[in-house]
Design a protein around this motif. Structure first.
Motif, PDB file in Angstrom:
ATOM      1  N   ILE A  54       0.839  -1.203   0.000  1.00 35.34           N
ATOM      2  CA  ILE A  54       0.000   0.000   0.000  1.00 35.34           C
ATOM      3  C   ILE A  54       0.871   1.249   0.000  1.00 35.34           C
ATOM      4  CG2 ILE A  54      -1.601   1.365   1.403  1.00 35.34           C
ATOM      5  CD1 ILE A  54      -2.851  -1.325   2.285  1.00 35.34           C
ATOM      6  N   LEU A  55       1.877   1.279   0.865  1.00 32.93           N
ATOM      7  CA  LEU A  55       2.769   2.442   0.930  1.00 32.93           C
ATOM      8  C   LEU A  55       3.533   2.612  -0.383  1.00 32.93           C
ATOM      9  CD1 LEU A  55       4.163   2.007   4.566  1.00 32.93           C
ATOM     10  CD2 LEU A  55       2.372   3.572   3.773  1.00 32.93           C
ATOM     11  N   LEU A  56       4.000   1.485  -0.945  1.00 32.84           N
ATOM     12  CA  LEU A  56       4.715   1.547  -2.218  1.00 32.84           C
ATOM     13  C   LEU A  56       3.793   2.022  -3.341  1.00 32.84           C
ATOM     14  CD1 LEU A  56       7.215   0.996  -3.959  1.00 32.84           C
ATOM     15  CD2 LEU A  56       6.452  -1.393  -4.158  1.00 32.84           C
ATOM     16  N   GLY A  57       2.583   1.464  -3.372  1.00 40.90           N
ATOM     17  CA  GLY A  57       1.628   1.848  -4.404  1.00 40.90           C
ATOM     18  C   GLY A  57       1.246   3.313  -4.313  1.00 40.90           C
ATOM     19  N   SER A  58       1.046   3.812  -3.083  1.00 39.43           N
ATOM     20  CA  SER A  58       0.706   5.214  -2.895  1.00 39.43           C
ATOM     21  C   SER A  58       1.832   6.125  -3.370  1.00 39.43           C
ATOM     22  CB  SER A  58       0.397   5.475  -1.419  1.00 39.43           C
ATOM     23  OG  SER A  58       0.136   6.836  -1.187  1.00 39.43           O
ATOM     24  N   ALA A  59       3.076   5.746  -3.037  1.00 41.05           N
ATOM     25  CA  ALA A  59       4.227   6.553  -3.462  1.00 41.05           C
ATOM     26  C   ALA A  59       4.335   6.588  -4.980  1.00 41.05           C
ATOM     27  CB  ALA A  59       5.507   5.999  -2.840  1.00 41.05           C
ATOM     28  N   LEU A  60       4.113   5.454  -5.620  1.00 42.39           N
ATOM     29  CA  LEU A  60       4.195   5.394  -7.081  1.00 42.39           C
ATOM     30  C   LEU A  60       3.099   6.228  -7.737  1.00 42.39           C
ATOM     31  CD1 LEU A  60       5.019   1.598  -7.625  1.00 42.39           C
ATOM     32  CD2 LEU A  60       6.550   3.538  -7.991  1.00 42.39           C
TER      33      LEU A  60
END
Length: 430
Positions: free
Chosen positions: A119-125
Motif C-alpha cells: 500500500i505504501l509503495l503503491g501510494s508513493a508510485l
C-alpha cells in the motif's frame, strides 16, 4: 478528508489489539473451533468492519464511506476466494485440525504486514507517476483473464519455490510436534512441517497482494481507506475459514464473478489513467476526454455481480456435486490420517459429512462418471474410512455409536463393494 496522525495511531492500535485478542483468547490454546464459535466471532468481526464503515460515512462523508464499503467488499470477496487455496495448502501439508487456527492467524498477520508495504509503495508510485494507473489496470485485466480459466485442486500447489528451497537447505521432519516450529529428531534440531506450511501460506499471500492492492487502488486512492478496508477484510478471516468449511468448493462461480469485478476495476483504472494522462506517446502527453466510473456505480456493480455468482453457485447441481466430491476426498483422507486430530467429536463430524457426500455421489448413478473425477478411487477411500470407523466403534473409541440407531455403518463395504479400478489396501493403483 485528511486523516490526522492521532486517528491513524488509534486505528493501528485498534487493529493490533484485535489481533492480540484473537491470539491470546482463541489461538494460543490449540483446539477445534465449533461451528457456533466460528459463526459468532465471524459475525462480530464483520459487525466491527461495518460499524467502522458507518463511522467513516458519518465523519468522512458519502464519498469516503462509499469508497470504504466498495474496497471492503471487494477485498473480502478476494479473501474468501483465497481461502480455497489455504484449504488446499493445509490439506497438502496434513496440518492437524487443532493447529490450523494458528497457521491461519500467522498467515493473516504476514498478509497484513506485506499488504501494508504494498500500500505504501503503491501510494508513493501513484503520487509520483500517474502512468502507474495504466500498469495497475493492465495487471487487473490480465488477472481477470486468468481467473476465467478452470481451476481445480490440482491447479494449485502447496509446494511452492520457497518451500522447496527450505526442504533442500534445512533438515525437516514429516511429522508434527504439536504447534512447534522446530523439534529434535535423532539428536538433531530439525524443522517441522508447521514452519513449512506457514512459509507456503506466507508466500501465497504475497501473490494475492499483487492482485488485491491494485484492485482497491482502482476504487480509491485514499491511503487510510485502502489500509483500513484491507485490514478489516483480513480480520475474522480465520473464523470465516471454519465457518465456510465444506462450502468453499461449492462457490464454483465465485472466481468468475471476481474476474468480472477485477476486469471492471481494470477498465476503471485505465479510464482514470487516460483522464490524468501525461505519457508522451498517448495523445501527445495531454489528458484524454473520457468518462470516468464513479464510486457509487462501482459499489453497485460489485454487489450485483457477487450476489449473482454466489446464488448461482449455491443453486447449481454441479456445485453441490463438486462440494460432495471434494468433501468426500478430504474427509476420507483426513479420517484415515491418525495425526489429523485428537478430538473424537471432530472425527465423528467429518465421518458424518463423508456419509452425506458419498450418498450424494452414489445417488447420481451414471451421472457421477460425467461430473466426479476418479469415482472408483473416491468410493474406495470411502470404503477404507468405513472399515476404520467400524473398527473404532467396535473398540469403543467414538462417542456416537452409530448413525442408524445401532444399525450397520452407512458406509458398510458390504453394501458398496470394491470398485474394479480402485485402490488396493496398500494405496497403490490396481
Amino acid at each position: 478528508m485528511d486523516v490526522s496522525p492521532l486517528v491513524w495511531t488509534l486505528t493501528v492500535l485498534g487493529i493490533l489489539g484485535l489481533l492480540a485478542f484473537d491470539y491470546f483468547f482463541h489461538v494460543r490454546r490449540a483446539h477445534v473451533p465449533t461451528l457456533r464459535e466460528a459463526a459468532i466471532w465471524s459475525s462480530l468481526y464483520v459487525g466491527i468492519a461495518l460499524l467502522f464503515g458507518v463511522g467513516t460515512l458519518v465523519l468522512g462523508g458519502t464519498a469516503m464511506g462509499s469508497e470504504y464499503f466498495a474496497g471492503y467488499i471487494t477485498e473480502k470477496a478476494l479473501s474468501v476466494d483465497n481461502l480455497f487455496v489455504f484449504l488446499i495448502i493445509m490439506t497438502s501439508f496434513r496440518v492437524p485440525r487443532e493447529d490450523q487456527q494458528k497457521v491461519l492467524l500467522v498467515g493473516i498477520v504476514f498478509s497484513l504486514i506485506a499488504r501494508t508495504g504494498f500500500i505504501l509503495l503503491g501510494s508513493a508510485l501513484i503520487n509520483t507517476f500517474s502512468w502507474v494507473f495504466y500498469l495497475f489496470g493492465l495487471a487487473l485485466l490480465i488477472t481477470a483473464g486468468n481467473m476465467f480459466k478452470p481451476q481445480t485442486e490440482e491447479s494449485h500447489s502447496a509446494q511452492n519455490v520457497v518451500v522447496r528451497i527450505s526442504r533442500r537447505l534445512f533438515r525437516t521432519t514429516d511429522h508434527y510436534d504439536g504447534d512447534k516450529l522446530f523439534t529434535v529428531q535423532d539428536g538433531r534440531r530439525v524443522m517441522t512441517p508447521m514452519l513449512l506450511v506457514m512459509v507456503a501460506i506466507g508466500g501465497t499471500d504475497l501473490m494475492f497482494a499483487l492482485d488485491s492492492i491494485p484492485a482497491i487502488f482502482g476504487l480509491t486512492q485514499n491511503v487510510y481507506i485502502v489500509f483500513t478496508a484491507t485490514a478489516f477484510s483480513l480480520l475474522g478471516l480465520r473464523q470465516l475459514y471454519f465457518l465456510l468449511d465444506g462450502l468453499l468448493d461449492r462457490l464454483i462461480y465465485l472466481s468468475y464473478g471476481l474476474a468480472v469485478i477485477l476486469g471492471f476495476i481494470g477498465v476503471k483504472l485505465v479510464l482514470h489513467a487516460l483522464h490524468e494522462n501525461n505519457v508522451p506517446f498517448i495523445n501527445n502527453g495531454e489528458h484524454v476526454e473520457v468518462g470516468e466510473i464513479g464510486t457509487g456505480l462501482s459499489l453497485a456493480v460489485i454487489l450485483v455481480v457477487l450476489v449473482i455468482t454466489v446464488f448461482a453457485s449455491l443453486f447449481s447441481t454441479r456445485g453441490r456435486t463438486q462440494t460432495a466430491m471434494a468433501n468426500a476426498r478430504r474427509d476420507a483422507t483426513a479420517y484415515l490420517d491418525s495425526e489429523y486430530t485428537r478430538d473424537p467429536d471432530e472425527r465423528e463430524r467429518i465421518f458424518k459429512r463423508l456419509v452425506e457426500s458419498r450418498d450424494h455421489i452414489v445417488a447420481l448413478g451414471p451421472k457421477a462418471k460425467q461430473i466426479v473425477k476418479n469415482e472408483p478411487e473416491l468410493l474406495e477411500l470411502c470404503r477404507l474410512a468405513a472399515a476404520s470407523h467400524e473398527r473404532a466403534m467396535a473398540d469403543g473409541q467414538h462417542p456416537v455409536a452409530s448413525f442408524h440407531d445401532g444399525g450397520p455403518s452407512p458406509l458398510d463395504s458390504s453394501k458398496y463393494p470394491r470398485p474394479p479400478s480402485s485402490l488396493d489396501g496398500s494405496g497403490s493403483q490396481t
